[in-house]
Design an enzyme around this catalytic site. Sequence first.
Site, PDB file in Angstrom:
ATOM      1  N   ASN A  83       0.797  -1.216   0.000  1.00  0.00           N
ATOM      2  CA  ASN A  83       0.000   0.000   0.000  1.00  0.00           C
ATOM      3  C   ASN A  83       0.837   1.278   0.000  1.00  0.00           C
ATOM      4  O   ASN A  83       0.364   2.331  -0.423  1.00  0.00           O
ATOM      5  CB  ASN A  83      -0.944   0.024   1.208  1.00  0.00           C
ATOM      6  CG  ASN A  83      -0.222  -0.230   2.517  1.00  0.00           C
ATOM      7  OD1 ASN A  83       0.404  -1.270   2.700  1.00  0.00           O
ATOM      8  ND2 ASN A  83      -0.311   0.710   3.440  1.00  0.00           N
ATOM      9  N   THR A  93     -27.301  -7.500   9.573  1.00  0.00           N
ATOM     10  CA  THR A  93     -28.037  -7.022   8.405  1.00  0.00           C
ATOM     11  C   THR A  93     -27.086  -6.395   7.402  1.00  0.00           C
ATOM     12  O   THR A  93     -26.238  -5.574   7.760  1.00  0.00           O
ATOM     13  CB  THR A  93     -29.103  -5.992   8.831  1.00  0.00           C
ATOM     14  OG1 THR A  93     -29.977  -6.604   9.780  1.00  0.00           O
ATOM     15  CG2 THR A  93     -29.912  -5.524   7.631  1.00  0.00           C
ATOM     16  N   CYS A 107       1.795  11.052  10.606  1.00  0.00           N
ATOM     17  CA  CYS A 107       1.513  12.325  11.273  1.00  0.00           C
ATOM     18  C   CYS A 107       0.073  12.405  11.742  1.00  0.00           C
ATOM     19  O   CYS A 107      -0.219  12.972  12.785  1.00  0.00           O
ATOM     20  CB  CYS A 107       1.841  13.493  10.343  1.00  0.00           C
ATOM     21  SG  CYS A 107       1.100  13.400   8.716  1.00  0.00           S
TER      22      CYS A 107
END
Length: 393
Positions: free
Chosen positions: A153, A239, A326
Site C-alpha cells: 500500500n 443485516t 503524522c
Amino acid sequence: MEKFLYCDNAATTKIGDEVFEAMLPYLKDAYGNPSSIYKLGRDSKKAIEIAREKTAKALNADPKEIIFTSGGTESDNWAIRSTAYRLREKGKTHIITTVFEHHAVLHTCEQLEKEGFSVTYVPVSNEGLVSVTDIENAITEETAIVSVMFANNEIGTIQPIKEIAAVCKEKKVIFHTDAVQALGNVPIDLKDLGVDLASFSGHKIHAPKGVGIIYIRKGVLLPNFIHGGGQERAKRAGTENVAGIVGFGVAIENIVKNIPEKIEKLTPIRNKLIDGILTLPHTRLNGSKNERLCGNVNVSIEGIEGESLLLMLDMKGIAASSGSACTSGSLDPSHVLLSLGLVHEVAHSSLRLSISEDFSEQDAEYVLSVIPEIVEKLRKMSPLWERLVSESK
C-alpha cells in the site's frame, strides 16, 4: 484555491458517478431488510446477489466463494484469525507473513502471538520484494497459514502471489493474500492465482467506505467471524449494507474493464513523476520501479520532514501522503520504509503520490513544477539538510 489534484488514491478514492447513482435507491426507497420475505426485502436480497455475481465474474470466482464484509481490515482479520483458531486444534500454531504488511495483518498476528501462536515475519529486499524461496524455507509442519499482500500500500511493489500460492499448495498450507491495493490496478484471476483466501476493499476502487469482500476458495473451511444471524450463507451475521454492496458490485465491474489501458496510460506518467523528482539531489525511489503499481510513486527527499512537505503541497492544491504517521499522532516513520533498510531520517522524508485514471501528463507537470520550490524552501529551514550538506563535502 485555484487548482486541486488528488494524489492519494491508495488511501481512498472518490465514489464513481455510476456507483453513486446505483446506490441511491437503496439509501432511500428500496430500504427493505434482505432477510424479510415480502417484496421490499426480496428486492434488497436480489440486489445483493446481483452484486455478488458481478464481483465473482470480475475476479473469476464462484459467487458462493464471495462473502461481503465491512472492508479489507475485517477480511484480513477473519482470514488469519479464524484459520489460526481452526488449525490450532491440529497442532498448527505457526503463522508466516512479511515485515511490511498492512497493519490489519501485522496487528492481527501480534495479537495471535499473545495468544500462544508463533509468527515468522519474512524480510523483503531493499526494493520491497518478497522472495518465494524465503517463504518456502519458513514453512514448517506447524504452519497454519501464510499471508502475503498482493501489492504494498505504500511503495506499490507487486509480489509473486501465484508462485507463493503454488508453494503453499504443495506444502498443504493455507495461503491468504491482502489484495486491497492490487484490485483495479492489475488483472486478478483468482482461479489462476490459486490462493485460498483473499481480501478486498471497496473504497480503493471508487466504491464507498465500509464495504469489502473476503474470497474463500471452495473447499476451504473458514469458521464464522461474526455470530448472530444467517446472513452471508450464515458466515457473517448482521443485516447487510445493501447500498454499499450494490456500489461495490458496480465499482468492481467497471474498474476491471480497462486495466490494460489504465496501466498503459499511467505507467509513463508515473515514471515522469519519479524521474522528475529524482533530478533533485539526495532523493531516492522507494521500491522497485518495474514491479510496481502503475499509479504509485514513493520517493524520499532527504533534508526535509514529510509532514511539512504535505502541508505545503496542500497549500498548492495537491493532496498526497507521507511515510510518517503524522495523522495518528505517531512520531515513528513507516514500518514499510524501515523494512527496506532506510534510516529514520530518510523514512521520515518520504512522499507518496498515488494517482488514478483521471490524472494527466499536464497534472504531472504541475506537480513537478511545485515540488522543487517547496523542497528548496524546506531545506533552507532544515538543520537536517545543513548536516547532510556538510557531511557530503
